[in-house]
Motif scaffolding. Sequence first.
Motif, short mmCIF file in Angstrom:
data_model
loop_
_atom_site.label_atom_id
_atom_site.label_comp_id
_atom_site.label_asym_id
_atom_site.label_seq_id
_atom_site.Cartn_x
_atom_site.Cartn_y
_atom_site.Cartn_z
N LEU A 30 3.19 -10.13 7.32
CA LEU A 30 2.77 -8.79 6.90
C LEU A 30 3.10 -7.72 7.95
N THR A 31 3.85 -8.12 8.98
CA THR A 31 4.25 -7.15 10.00
C THR A 31 5.16 -6.09 9.42
N VAL A 32 5.81 -6.43 8.31
CA VAL A 32 6.83 -5.57 7.70
C VAL A 32 6.36 -4.14 7.51
N ASP A 33 5.14 -3.95 7.02
CA ASP A 33 4.64 -2.59 6.78
C ASP A 33 4.65 -1.74 8.04
N GLY A 34 4.42 -2.38 9.19
CA GLY A 34 4.40 -1.63 10.45
C GLY A 34 5.75 -1.54 11.10
N SER A 35 6.54 -2.64 11.09
CA SER A 35 7.83 -2.64 11.79
C SER A 35 8.85 -1.73 11.12
N PHE A 36 8.74 -1.54 9.81
CA PHE A 36 9.61 -0.60 9.10
C PHE A 36 9.41 0.81 9.65
N ALA A 85 -2.05 -13.05 11.99
CA ALA A 85 -1.18 -12.58 13.07
C ALA A 85 -0.39 -11.35 12.63
N GLY A 86 0.14 -11.40 11.40
CA GLY A 86 0.88 -10.25 10.87
C GLY A 86 0.01 -9.03 10.67
N ILE A 87 -1.22 -9.26 10.18
CA ILE A 87 -2.15 -8.15 9.96
C ILE A 87 -2.53 -7.49 11.29
N ILE A 88 -2.77 -8.31 12.32
CA ILE A 88 -3.13 -7.77 13.64
C ILE A 88 -2.01 -6.89 14.18
N THR A 89 -0.79 -7.39 14.12
CA THR A 89 0.36 -6.60 14.61
C THR A 89 0.55 -5.34 13.79
N GLN A 90 0.39 -5.47 12.47
CA GLN A 90 0.56 -4.31 11.59
C GLN A 90 -0.46 -3.22 11.92
N ILE A 91 -1.70 -3.60 12.14
CA ILE A 91 -2.74 -2.63 12.47
C ILE A 91 -2.44 -1.95 13.81
N ALA A 92 -2.05 -2.76 14.80
CA ALA A 92 -1.74 -2.21 16.11
C ALA A 92 -0.55 -1.25 16.04
N LEU A 93 0.41 -1.57 15.19
CA LEU A 93 1.60 -0.73 15.09
C LEU A 93 1.30 0.66 14.54
N TYR A 94 0.25 0.80 13.77
CA TYR A 94 -0.08 2.12 13.24
C TYR A 94 -0.32 3.10 14.39
N SER A 95 -1.12 2.68 15.36
CA SER A 95 -1.39 3.55 16.52
C SER A 95 -0.16 3.69 17.39
N ILE A 96 0.58 2.60 17.56
CA ILE A 96 1.79 2.64 18.38
C ILE A 96 2.82 3.59 17.76
N ASN A 97 2.97 3.52 16.45
CA ASN A 97 3.93 4.39 15.77
C ASN A 97 3.56 5.87 15.92
N LEU A 98 2.27 6.15 15.86
CA LEU A 98 1.82 7.53 16.09
C LEU A 98 2.18 7.99 17.50
N ARG A 99 2.00 7.10 18.48
CA ARG A 99 2.36 7.45 19.86
C ARG A 99 3.87 7.68 19.97
N ILE A 100 4.65 6.83 19.33
CA ILE A 100 6.11 6.99 19.37
C ILE A 100 6.51 8.34 18.81
N MET A 101 5.82 8.78 17.75
CA MET A 101 6.15 10.04 17.08
C MET A 101 5.47 11.25 17.74
N GLY A 102 4.92 11.04 18.93
CA GLY A 102 4.30 12.15 19.65
C GLY A 102 2.98 12.58 19.05
N ASN A 103 2.23 11.60 18.52
CA ASN A 103 0.93 11.87 17.87
C ASN A 103 1.06 12.80 16.68
N LYS A 104 2.23 12.77 16.03
CA LYS A 104 2.45 13.53 14.80
C LYS A 104 2.67 12.55 13.67
N ALA A 105 2.21 12.91 12.49
CA ALA A 105 2.34 12.02 11.34
C ALA A 105 3.73 12.09 10.71
#
Length: 300
Positions: A30-36, A85-105
Amino acid sequence: MTIALELGLLYAVMALGVYLTYRVLDFPDLTVDGSFTTGAATCAIMIVSGIPVWVAMIAGTVAGMIAGAVTGLLHVWGKINPLLAGIITQIALYSINLRIMGNKANVPLLRQETLFSGLRADGLLGTWVSVAFFALAVAVVCALVYWFLGTQYGVALRATGDNELMARSQGINTGLTKIVGLMISNGLVAFCGTLVAQYSGFADISMGIGLIVAGLASVIVGQAIFGMTAVWQAVVAAALGSIIYRGVIQAAISVGFNPNDMKLISAVLVVLALVLPQWGPLKRIRIRRRQANAIAEGAK
């Protein structure tokens, strides 16, 4: 029509990534939702920062591979259930992705030079020329996936998914194989994210939500229709399934369905693809097809 074909071909890369975990590795990832989104966000923010497009795409793909490696490590070393394991990574990636995008959606790319800028400037996007271009690119990716699955490491990956205990008894490091398989799968998914972000003209924090359903629908529908008796057939079926899936979604919108219902339609499509192959008449057709293939192989 051409827009649906373009989207289907773009998302075919993601479907191939899902195929590697879901069918080959037998790992419900289920990492797919976050890694995309990770691939899309990394690529978009680098392009906006003035970094060359090809470098941004490679970086986005590598970021997705790292996400896959994290899921693999959680499962292999942490002994965590694959789904969890996939759900944990996916949830963590939501915050990480926001950081990558400069805290912009949302990160817009409309005024940036992208991979599709030339096609867009010449008015070729949404035409059969761009469809042919995308189809050629997907054919190359399919060929690479097929080639990889035929290599020694690809065979080890398939053996791990078929029977992990037997693969381990043959000296295959199944833990490492799973990690590498997840890295390649999520790398493909993230690469698809970089393409979709440039095609759409933006990267959005919610663009990957529910994508695993679309990936599963593509793989299941494609293989239910075209079969999976051979590796090349299964690979091509996953890619074609993506085109069929996007075509169904486009048709649903055209006949008046609310776009907000697309996730529901996707879920129903997956259920139908899973249930219909077990229906008596269709099951008999599949059995006869396998028997015919076996006879043809024996005649050779």
